[in-house]
Design a protein around this motif. Structure first.
Motif, PDB file in Angstrom:
ATOM      1  N   SER A  78     -12.497 -85.407  50.317  1.00  0.00           N
ATOM      2  CA  SER A  78     -11.694 -84.989  49.172  1.00  0.00           C
ATOM      3  C   SER A  78     -10.249 -85.420  49.402  1.00  0.00           C
ATOM      4  O   SER A  78      -9.869 -85.809  50.525  1.00  0.00           O
ATOM      5  CB  SER A  78     -11.755 -83.474  48.999  1.00  0.00           C
ATOM      6  N   ALA A  79      -9.439 -85.321  48.355  1.00  0.00           N
ATOM      7  CA  ALA A  79      -8.017 -85.621  48.510  1.00  0.00           C
ATOM      8  C   ALA A  79      -7.382 -84.681  49.530  1.00  0.00           C
ATOM      9  O   ALA A  79      -6.481 -85.074  50.286  1.00  0.00           O
ATOM     10  CB  ALA A  79      -7.306 -85.522  47.160  1.00  0.00           C
ATOM     11  N   ASP A  80      -7.845 -83.432  49.578  1.00  0.00           N
ATOM     12  CA  ASP A  80      -7.324 -82.476  50.556  1.00  0.00           C
ATOM     13  C   ASP A  80      -7.676 -82.908  51.977  1.00  0.00           C
ATOM     14  O   ASP A  80      -6.853 -82.795  52.899  1.00  0.00           O
ATOM     15  CB  ASP A  80      -7.887 -81.075  50.293  1.00  0.00           C
ATOM     16  N   ASP A  81      -8.924 -83.379  52.165  1.00  0.00           N
ATOM     17  CA  ASP A  81      -9.341 -83.863  53.487  1.00  0.00           C
ATOM     18  C   ASP A  81      -8.443 -85.013  53.942  1.00  0.00           C
ATOM     19  O   ASP A  81      -7.992 -85.064  55.094  1.00  0.00           O
ATOM     20  CB  ASP A  81     -10.789 -84.358  53.453  1.00  0.00           C
ATOM     21  N   PHE A  82      -8.198 -85.924  53.011  1.00  0.00           N
ATOM     22  CA  PHE A  82      -7.410 -87.108  53.346  1.00  0.00           C
ATOM     23  C   PHE A  82      -5.973 -86.715  53.692  1.00  0.00           C
ATOM     24  O   PHE A  82      -5.404 -87.200  54.671  1.00  0.00           O
ATOM     25  CB  PHE A  82      -7.425 -88.090  52.170  1.00  0.00           C
ATOM     26  N   TYR A  83      -5.399 -85.830  52.896  1.00  0.00           N
ATOM     27  CA  TYR A  83      -4.023 -85.423  53.146  1.00  0.00           C
ATOM     28  C   TYR A  83      -3.903 -84.701  54.491  1.00  0.00           C
ATOM     29  O   TYR A  83      -2.922 -84.879  55.222  1.00  0.00           O
ATOM     30  CB  TYR A  83      -3.509 -84.516  52.033  1.00  0.00           C
ATOM     31  N   ARG A  84      -4.895 -83.914  54.835  1.00  0.00           N
ATOM     32  CA  ARG A  84      -4.856 -83.212  56.128  1.00  0.00           C
ATOM     33  C   ARG A  84      -4.832 -84.215  57.279  1.00  0.00           C
ATOM     34  O   ARG A  84      -4.083 -84.053  58.246  1.00  0.00           O
ATOM     35  CB  ARG A  84      -6.058 -82.277  56.247  1.00  0.00           C
ATOM     36  N   ALA A  85      -5.660 -85.263  57.173  1.00  0.00           N
ATOM     37  CA  ALA A  85      -5.662 -86.292  58.214  1.00  0.00           C
ATOM     38  C   ALA A  85      -4.329 -87.026  58.241  1.00  0.00           C
ATOM     39  O   ALA A  85      -3.755 -87.284  59.309  1.00  0.00           O
ATOM     40  CB  ALA A  85      -6.808 -87.271  57.976  1.00  0.00           C
ATOM     41  N   PHE A  86      -3.823 -87.361  57.063  1.00  0.00           N
ATOM     42  CA  PHE A  86      -2.580 -88.110  56.938  1.00  0.00           C
ATOM     43  C   PHE A  86      -1.388 -87.298  57.421  1.00  0.00           C
ATOM     44  O   PHE A  86      -0.505 -87.805  58.109  1.00  0.00           O
ATOM     45  CB  PHE A  86      -2.408 -88.453  55.450  1.00  0.00           C
ATOM     46  N   HIS A  87      -1.374 -86.032  57.063  1.00  0.00           N
ATOM     47  CA  HIS A  87      -0.212 -85.181  57.282  1.00  0.00           C
ATOM     48  C   HIS A  87      -0.257 -84.444  58.622  1.00  0.00           C
ATOM     49  O   HIS A  87       0.779 -84.249  59.262  1.00  0.00           O
ATOM     50  CB  HIS A  87      -0.117 -84.157  56.144  1.00  0.00           C
ATOM     51  N   GLU A  88      -1.462 -84.061  59.060  1.00  0.00           N
ATOM     52  CA  GLU A  88      -1.574 -83.243  60.261  1.00  0.00           C
ATOM     53  C   GLU A  88      -2.321 -83.922  61.405  1.00  0.00           C
ATOM     54  O   GLU A  88      -2.336 -83.409  62.526  1.00  0.00           O
ATOM     55  CB  GLU A  88      -2.284 -81.933  59.920  1.00  0.00           C
ATOM     56  N   GLY A  89      -3.001 -85.046  61.137  1.00  0.00           N
ATOM     57  CA  GLY A  89      -3.758 -85.690  62.195  1.00  0.00           C
ATOM     58  C   GLY A  89      -5.025 -84.957  62.557  1.00  0.00           C
ATOM     59  O   GLY A  89      -5.472 -84.995  63.707  1.00  0.00           O
ATOM     60  N   ILE A  90      -5.620 -84.291  61.553  1.00  0.00           N
ATOM     61  CA  ILE A  90      -6.864 -83.556  61.771  1.00  0.00           C
ATOM     62  C   ILE A  90      -7.903 -84.092  60.795  1.00  0.00           C
ATOM     63  O   ILE A  90      -7.674 -84.131  59.587  1.00  0.00           O
ATOM     64  CB  ILE A  90      -6.662 -82.044  61.558  1.00  0.00           C
ATOM     65  N   LYS A 104     -11.756 -84.617  58.826  1.00  0.00           N
ATOM     66  CA  LYS A 104     -12.533 -83.764  57.932  1.00  0.00           C
ATOM     67  C   LYS A 104     -13.337 -82.710  58.679  1.00  0.00           C
ATOM     68  O   LYS A 104     -13.471 -81.565  58.211  1.00  0.00           O
ATOM     69  CB  LYS A 104     -13.477 -84.635  57.078  1.00  0.00           C
ATOM     70  N   ASP A 105     -13.858 -83.060  59.866  1.00  0.00           N
ATOM     71  CA  ASP A 105     -14.671 -82.103  60.617  1.00  0.00           C
ATOM     72  C   ASP A 105     -13.835 -81.152  61.479  1.00  0.00           C
ATOM     73  O   ASP A 105     -14.372 -80.359  62.248  1.00  0.00           O
ATOM     74  CB  ASP A 105     -15.700 -82.835  61.482  1.00  0.00           C
ATOM     75  N   GLY A 106     -12.501 -81.261  61.377  1.00  0.00           N
ATOM     76  CA  GLY A 106     -11.623 -80.349  62.100  1.00  0.00           C
ATOM     77  C   GLY A 106     -11.184 -80.827  63.470  1.00  0.00           C
ATOM     78  O   GLY A 106     -10.441 -80.123  64.161  1.00  0.00           O
ATOM     79  N   SER A 107     -11.616 -82.013  63.884  1.00  0.00           N
ATOM     80  CA  SER A 107     -11.221 -82.515  65.207  1.00  0.00           C
ATOM     81  C   SER A 107      -9.882 -83.246  65.121  1.00  0.00           C
ATOM     82  O   SER A 107      -9.477 -83.735  64.069  1.00  0.00           O
ATOM     83  CB  SER A 107     -12.300 -83.450  65.762  1.00  0.00           C
ATOM     84  N   TYR A 108      -9.206 -83.322  66.263  1.00  0.00           N
ATOM     85  CA  TYR A 108      -7.906 -83.984  66.322  1.00  0.00           C
ATOM     86  C   TYR A 108      -8.076 -85.498  66.315  1.00  0.00           C
ATOM     87  O   TYR A 108      -8.954 -86.043  66.987  1.00  0.00           O
ATOM     88  CB  TYR A 108      -7.149 -83.575  67.585  1.00  0.00           C
ATOM     89  N   LEU A 109      -7.196 -86.171  65.580  1.00  0.00           N
ATOM     90  CA  LEU A 109      -7.167 -87.624  65.600  1.00  0.00           C
ATOM     91  C   LEU A 109      -6.297 -88.104  66.751  1.00  0.00           C
ATOM     92  O   LEU A 109      -5.289 -87.468  67.084  1.00  0.00           O
ATOM     93  CB  LEU A 109      -6.612 -88.164  64.282  1.00  0.00           C
ATOM     94  N   TYR A 110      -6.688 -89.223  67.359  1.00  0.00           N
ATOM     95  CA  TYR A 110      -5.841 -89.811  68.391  1.00  0.00           C
ATOM     96  C   TYR A 110      -4.571 -90.364  67.741  1.00  0.00           C
ATOM     97  O   TYR A 110      -4.610 -90.901  66.636  1.00  0.00           O
ATOM     98  CB  TYR A 110      -6.588 -90.937  69.114  1.00  0.00           C
ATOM     99  N   PRO A 111      -3.440 -90.259  68.445  1.00  0.00           N
ATOM    100  CA  PRO A 111      -2.181 -90.729  67.852  1.00  0.00           C
ATOM    101  C   PRO A 111      -2.063 -92.239  67.732  1.00  0.00           C
ATOM    102  O   PRO A 111      -1.017 -92.732  67.320  1.00  0.00           O
ATOM    103  CB  PRO A 111      -1.117 -90.148  68.797  1.00  0.00           C
ATOM    104  N   ALA A 112      -3.128 -92.985  68.084  1.00  0.00           N
ATOM    105  CA  ALA A 112      -3.137 -94.411  67.741  1.00  0.00           C
ATOM    106  C   ALA A 112      -3.099 -94.551  66.222  1.00  0.00           C
ATOM    107  O   ALA A 112      -2.595 -95.548  65.689  1.00  0.00           O
ATOM    108  CB  ALA A 112      -4.389 -95.078  68.303  1.00  0.00           C
ATOM    109  N   PHE A 113      -3.643 -93.554  65.516  1.00  0.00           N
ATOM    110  CA  PHE A 113      -3.446 -93.450  64.075  1.00  0.00           C
ATOM    111  C   PHE A 113      -2.063 -92.832  63.886  1.00  0.00           C
ATOM    112  O   PHE A 113      -1.813 -91.714  64.376  1.00  0.00           O
ATOM    113  CB  PHE A 113      -4.520 -92.562  63.456  1.00  0.00           C
ATOM    114  N   PRO A 114      -1.141 -93.519  63.227  1.00  0.00           N
ATOM    115  CA  PRO A 114       0.266 -93.074  63.253  1.00  0.00           C
ATOM    116  C   PRO A 114       0.580 -91.889  62.349  1.00  0.00           C
ATOM    117  O   PRO A 114       1.503 -91.930  61.541  1.00  0.00           O
ATOM    118  CB  PRO A 114       1.024 -94.338  62.811  1.00  0.00           C
ATOM    119  N   PHE A 115      -0.172 -90.808  62.494  1.00  0.00           N
ATOM    120  CA  PHE A 115       0.089 -89.640  61.646  1.00  0.00           C
ATOM    121  C   PHE A 115       1.434 -88.999  61.978  1.00  0.00           C
ATOM    122  O   PHE A 115       1.980 -88.246  61.165  1.00  0.00           O
ATOM    123  CB  PHE A 115      -1.054 -88.614  61.754  1.00  0.00           C
TER     124      PHE A 115
END
Length: 526
Positions: A90-102, A104-115
């Motif tokens: 969803s747009a909310d899922d995407f914004y959470r990844a973009f804005h918080e680096g988390i 859809k499944d709630g796991s942390y994104l590696y900072p190689a993704f420049p969130f």
């Protein structure tokens, strides 16, 4: 990240009958189209496609390998495929990844993704990017496993990094700055994530360390100082020079030379497609940053250019094009003397260009991969020489093995260390095929380079009269690679020298078609 998209859900209320409903549907469609178009521009500004497209893969389908200090990370699929991409986001899922680096499944994104940078992007812009991504053709491309050793493969451990270095929050305009400067800050600090490469001191993904924008190493290349420092930054460049460089990869006056490596890719895929107003805003913002010296000239090791071992190497390999005084040929060969990119703190980019060469760009001649035929010591010596001759000043190479490491990482068609490319421009590929080049370039002796090239150029230029000369030069070089790379006739020759000579002659004949072949087929000077 390098892409975008969002699905707007708009209800249809038939308050005024069929006609009103049709008009409402048209309005909704127009709003969707506008949102997608805006998202495409924003995703281009973020250069999402670069990290989310594997070599030879479909755009945005992921599996591009990012070489990071903690291992190799493969990027995810951003197309709207429901099983392997963003189809169920969803747009909310995407914004959470973009804005918080988390994710859809709630796991942390590696900072190689420049969130750490993307967190500064507004919700409206993130939604537009998501809308664009959702409009792309769905590509079924499962994400391959990353190669991250223990303990870095435990994502919960990222909480330590996040606590120390990451704070979520959209960009806050400076009330004391102009609208242009704030727009530039939003782009530089947000979507552009310039500090990801240009920060001097980096702990993967942190956007707020000391040495901000002062230059640093990224993936084996040196991203130069882009603060207003006069010697090692952009202080000596005019605004027009910086804007032109960002748009084309070169600038008037030969001051910065030409873009190479990741910066060239960023210019081709992102910066060259941005508006002049946005590029000017980015420059205006950079001008407001504190000037940082990458190094002080008085602290540099004494260097006697006249007696340096690299002087002889330069005269043998480089001076015929760049000239003994390092001034090059205006509009054809970049100057090395006074070139701020050459004098950057790190030698990595100079070394990589010597080893891998450069294709034609912005009217400049292609550079053969001369380092492919040098020893590591010769490459190191000539690198130190060009960085310290003719009034240039830069630190000499102190790290043993830096050239060997760079050689292993340098894979280019001109060096013979990468497969032959494909001709990117379809109309040029068609014109080259119809000219008979694939057949005429097979088994071609070096003494026949000029006459054969002269038979090919007129029909190609006539078929694509509006094509850039650079694209024709690079297209014919690619065709020659495809025709001759495995030809037994070249087995006793250094392939990098053969293809480099061919490419340079194509450039020369584009510029000076009246030049005829010499008796020995020697390469003419551009």
């Amino acid at each position: 990240m390098r892409n975008r998209r969002t699905a707007l859900r708009l209800g249809a209320a038939l308050t005024f009958g069929f006609g009103a409903g049709a008009a409402s549907a048209q309005t909704v469609a127009s709003q969707d189209a506008d949102l997608i178009k805006r998202g495409e521009y924003l995703a281009t500004a973020g250069d999402c496609v670069a990290c989310h497209t594997a070599p030879g893969g479909k755009p945005f389908a992921g599996n591009y390998v990012l070489n990071t200090p903690i291992g190799k990370i493969r990027t995810p699929n951003l197309t709207p495929d429901k099983e392997t991409g963003l189809g169920n986001w969803s747009a909310d899922d995407f914004y959470r990844a973009f804005h918080e680096g988390i994710t859809k499944d709630g796991s942390y994104l590696y900072p190689a993704f420049p969130f750490a940078w993307y967190t500064k992007v507004t919700r409206a812009d993130a939604d537009a990017i998501f809308a664009y991504l959702k409009s792309l053709p769905a590509v079924h491309e499962p994400r391959k496993d990353s190669e991250i050793p223990f303990p870095f493969n435990i994502r919960t451990a990222l909480i330590t990094w996040r606590t120390a270095f990451f704070t979520a929050g959209e960009f806050q305009p400076d009330p004391q700055a102009s609208a242009e400067v704030n727009r530039g800050g939003y782009l530089v600090e947000g979507l552009g994530h310039c500090g990801m490469c240009h920060n001097a001191n980096k702990i993967v993904g942190n956007s707020g360390l000391a040495g901000k924008l002062g230059g640093g190493v990224i993936d084996g290349w040196y991203a130069p100082n882009i603060t207003p420092d006069d010697h090692t930054g952009i202080g000596a460049w005019s605004d027009d020079q910086v804007v032109t460089y960002l748009k084309t990869g070169a600038a008037p006056g030969n001051l910065p030379g030409v873009a190479a490596g990741p910066m060239r890719q960023t210019i081709e895929e992102s910066l060259s497609k941005m508006t002049d107003a946005d590029l000017k805003a980015m420059v205006a913002y950079l001008r407001t940053q504190k000037a940082k010296e990458s190094y002080k000239s008085k602290d540099l090791q004494a260097f006697n250019a006249a007696g340096a071992p690299g002087a002889a190497t330069y005269l043998s390999y480089c001076s015929s094009c760049h000239k003994p005084d390092g001034k090059g040929v205006e509009g054809a060969i970049p100057a090395l003397a006074g070139n701020t990119s050459v004098q950057a703190k790190g030698p990595e980019t100079v070394i990589r260009v010597i080893l891998g060469g450069l294709s034609a760009q912005n009217g400049y001649a292609p550079m053969p991969a001369i380092g492919a035929g040098m020893t590591d010591q010769e490459v190191a010596d000539v690198t130190d020489y060009v960085r310290n001759a003719w009034g240039n000043t830069a630190p000499v190479i102190g790290e043993r093995g830096i050239v060997a490491t760079a050689r292993k990482a340098t894979e280019t068609m001109l060096a013979g260390s990468a497969p032959c490319a494909e001709i990117a421009q379809l109309e040029i590929a068609k014109a080259i095929a119809e000219s008979g080049a694939p057949q005429k370039l097979k088994g071609l002796a070096q003494e026949d380079f000029i006459p054969v090239i002269n038979t090919l150029l007129p029909p190609i230029k006539a078929a694509v009269p509006d094509a850039k000369g650079d694209d024709i030069v690079n297209g014919l070089t690619t065709a020659f690679c495809q025709a001759g790379r495995n030809d037994p006739a070249y087995e006793k020759l250094a392939w990098h020298a053969v293809i480099g000579s061919f490419s340079s002659i194509v450039y020369s004949q584009m510029k000076n078609p009246e030049v005829r072949a010499s008796k020995d087929g020697a390469m003419p000077t551009p």
